[in-house]
Design a protein around this motif. Structure first.
Motif, mmCIF file in Angstrom:
data_model
loop_
_atom_site.group_PDB
_atom_site.id
_atom_site.type_symbol
_atom_site.label_atom_id
_atom_site.label_comp_id
_atom_site.label_asym_id
_atom_site.label_seq_id
_atom_site.Cartn_x
_atom_site.Cartn_y
_atom_site.Cartn_z
ATOM 1 N N GLY A 195 0.798 -1.223 0.000
ATOM 2 C CA GLY A 195 0.000 0.000 0.000
ATOM 3 C C GLY A 195 0.831 1.275 0.000
ATOM 4 O O GLY A 195 0.292 2.360 0.198
ATOM 5 N N ARG A 196 2.139 1.156 -0.227
ATOM 6 C CA ARG A 196 3.004 2.348 -0.223
ATOM 7 C C ARG A 196 2.859 3.098 -1.542
ATOM 8 O O ARG A 196 2.969 2.507 -2.614
ATOM 9 N N PRO A 197 2.569 4.414 -1.502
ATOM 10 C CA PRO A 197 2.441 5.182 -2.745
ATOM 11 C C PRO A 197 3.770 5.240 -3.502
ATOM 12 O O PRO A 197 4.850 5.155 -2.914
ATOM 13 N N ILE A 198 3.691 5.431 -4.812
ATOM 14 C CA ILE A 198 4.862 5.355 -5.677
ATOM 15 C C ILE A 198 5.150 6.718 -6.288
ATOM 16 O O ILE A 198 4.245 7.372 -6.829
ATOM 17 N N LYS A 199 6.396 7.123 -6.206
ATOM 18 C CA LYS A 199 6.830 8.321 -6.906
ATOM 19 C C LYS A 199 7.364 7.941 -8.281
ATOM 20 O O LYS A 199 7.868 6.834 -8.484
ATOM 21 N N ALA A 200 7.266 8.881 -9.206
ATOM 22 C CA ALA A 200 7.753 8.610 -10.555
ATOM 23 C C ALA A 200 9.248 8.322 -10.551
ATOM 24 O O ALA A 200 9.747 7.528 -11.360
#
Length: 342
Positions: A195-200
Motif C-alpha cells: 500500500g506504499r504510494p509510488i513516486k515517478a
C-alpha cells in the motif's frame, strides 16, 4: 473326450457344478432383541432430529450473523453456515445408513433369470414383493416417530440452501457499477500489497510494479477492499518514451508519464491475471491461454484468443511527485462479454 496337451492323458468333460445356494441367514442383534431394535430406532430418530437442528441452525446463523464487510466477519458467517449444513447433511446420511443396516430387512432374495411379464401372475408377484419390501423397511406402518423425524429432516434441509439464496435476491440492482472501478481522479498509485504510494522517480526503465489504489490500512482489512481490489489491480511498467508507439488516448490526451504506462491486469479473454512481462519485446503474456499484449502499442492484442486490448489507466504526477490516476479506466475491465460503455 479331449487330450491334455501338457500330459497327453485323456480328460473327460467337466460335470456341471452343484449350486451352493444361499448361505444361511444370520440374524442381527436388532432382529432378536427388541430392546436393541428400540435403541437403534431411537438412535436413527435422534440423528434425523440432529439434522433438523442443523438446518435450523444454519438459517439462524444466516439471519443473526450476516457478513459485516470485514474479512473476519465473512469467515465467521461462512463457518457457521457451513457447520449448519454439515450437521444437517451428515445427520440425514448417517441416519439413513444406520436405519438400513440395523432396522430394515436384510433377507436375501433369489429371483430366477427369466423374462418378466408385464401382466398376469408375475406382475402380481412383483407388486407384492415391492409392498413387502416397503413394509419391511418401516417407512409405512410402525415407527411413527422415526418416520416423522425422517420426513421432517428431508423436508427442512432444502431451507438451509433456499433461505440464503432467496435472502440474497434483490439488494443493489445497479449493474452499471460493474463497469467501473474504484480509481478516481487524483488517487495515488500504491504498491501491492504494502500500500506504499509510488513516486515517478522510484520507477526505472524496465521495472514492473503491481499497483492498487492507495487506501487507508483500516479499509484494506475489509471484505469490500478484496472485491474492489480484484477489479482495480494494475500492472505498471516504465519504457523509454521513444519506444512508445502511442501514448495518447483516443481523445488526444496524454495517458502516460515520461514512459510510465499502467494497464489493467485482468485479461480481456476470461479474466486471468496478466502478469508475465517480457522486457525486450514489451509484451505482456496471460499464463492461462497465452493471450499476448503489446504495451508499447496501447496493449493491443498480438497473439491469443483475447479480442480487445487491455484497458489503460490514465496517469500523471501530483505536486509531490507521486503517480496519480487522471481518472478511472475509459472502458470496462475484464472479459469482453461486458456491454461496453460508449
Amino acid at each position: 473326450m479331449t487330450v491334455s496337451q501338457e500330459t497327453g492323458t485323456a480328460v473327460g468333460p467337466a460335470e456341471r457344478f452343484q449350486d451352493p445356494g444361499v448361505p444361511e441367514h444370520k440374524k442381527r442383534l436388532t432382529d432378536t432383541d427388541p430392546r436393541a431394535a428400540k435403541r437403534a430406532e431411537r438412535t436413527v430418530t435422534l440423528l434425523f432430529v440432529l439434522s433438523i437442528l442443523g438446518t435450523i441452525g444454519s438459517i439462524v446463523a444466516y439471519m443473526m450473523v450476516p457478513p459485516d464487510g470485514t474479512a473476519a466477519g465473512v469467515r465467521l458467517s461462512t463457518l457457521l453456515l457451513g457447520l449448519g449444513l454439515a450437521v444437517s447433511l451428515l445427520g440425514i446420511g448417517i441416519a439413513g445408513i444406520h436405519w438400513a443396516k440395523a432396522l430394515m430387512g436384510d433377507h436375501e432374495y433369489v429371483q430366477e433369470r427369466h423374462t418378466l411379464a408385464t401382466q398376469g401372475e408375475d406382475r402380481e408377484t412383483a407388486i407384492n414383493d415391492l409392498n413387502e419390501g416397503l413394509a419391511d423397511s418401516g417407512v409405512v406402518g410402525r415407527r411413527g416417530m422415526l418416520k416423522g423425524a425422517f420426513f421432517g429432516a428431508l423436508a427442512l434441509f432444502p431451507l438451509a440452501i433456499a433461505v440464503p439464496l432467496i435472502g440474497s435476491v434483490g439488494g443493489d440492482w445497479n449493474i452499471s457499477k460493474f463497469k467501473h472501478t474504484m480509481w478516481k481522479r487524483g488517487m495515488r498509485l500504491a504498491i501491492d500489497p504494502s500500500g506504499r504510494p509510488i513516486k515517478a522517480t522510484d520507477v526505472t526503465v524496465g521495472s514492473v510494479f503491481h499497483v492498487v489504489p492507495e487506501t487507508t490500512e483500516a479499509y484494506r482489512e475489509t471484505h469490500e477492499w478484496i472485491t474492489e481490489k480484484s477489479k482495480a489491480v494494475v500492472l505498471m511498467v516504465r519504457l523509454n518514451p521513444e519506444d512508445l508507439r502511442t501514448d495518447q488516448s483516443p481523445e488526444g490526451e496524454d495517458w502516460s508519464y515520461e514512459g510510465i504506462v499502467a494497464y489493467s491486469k485482468i485479461c480481456t479473454h476470461v479474466g486471468c491475471p496478466v502478469a508475465l512481462y517480457e522486457q525486450q519485446t514489451h509484451h505482456l503474456l496471460c499464463p492461462c491461454h497465452q493471450s499476448t499484449f503489446d504495451i508499447a502499442d496501447s496493449a493491443k492484442v498480438v497473439f491469443g484468443p483475447a479480442n480487445r486490448r487491455l484497458p489503460q489507466l490514465p496517469i500523471t504526477v501530483d505536486d509531490e511527485g507521486y503517480l496519480v490516476a487522471q481518472d478511472d479506466f475509459a472502458e470496462p475491465i475484464g472479459p469482453s462479454f461486458w456491454e461496453r460503455l460508449k
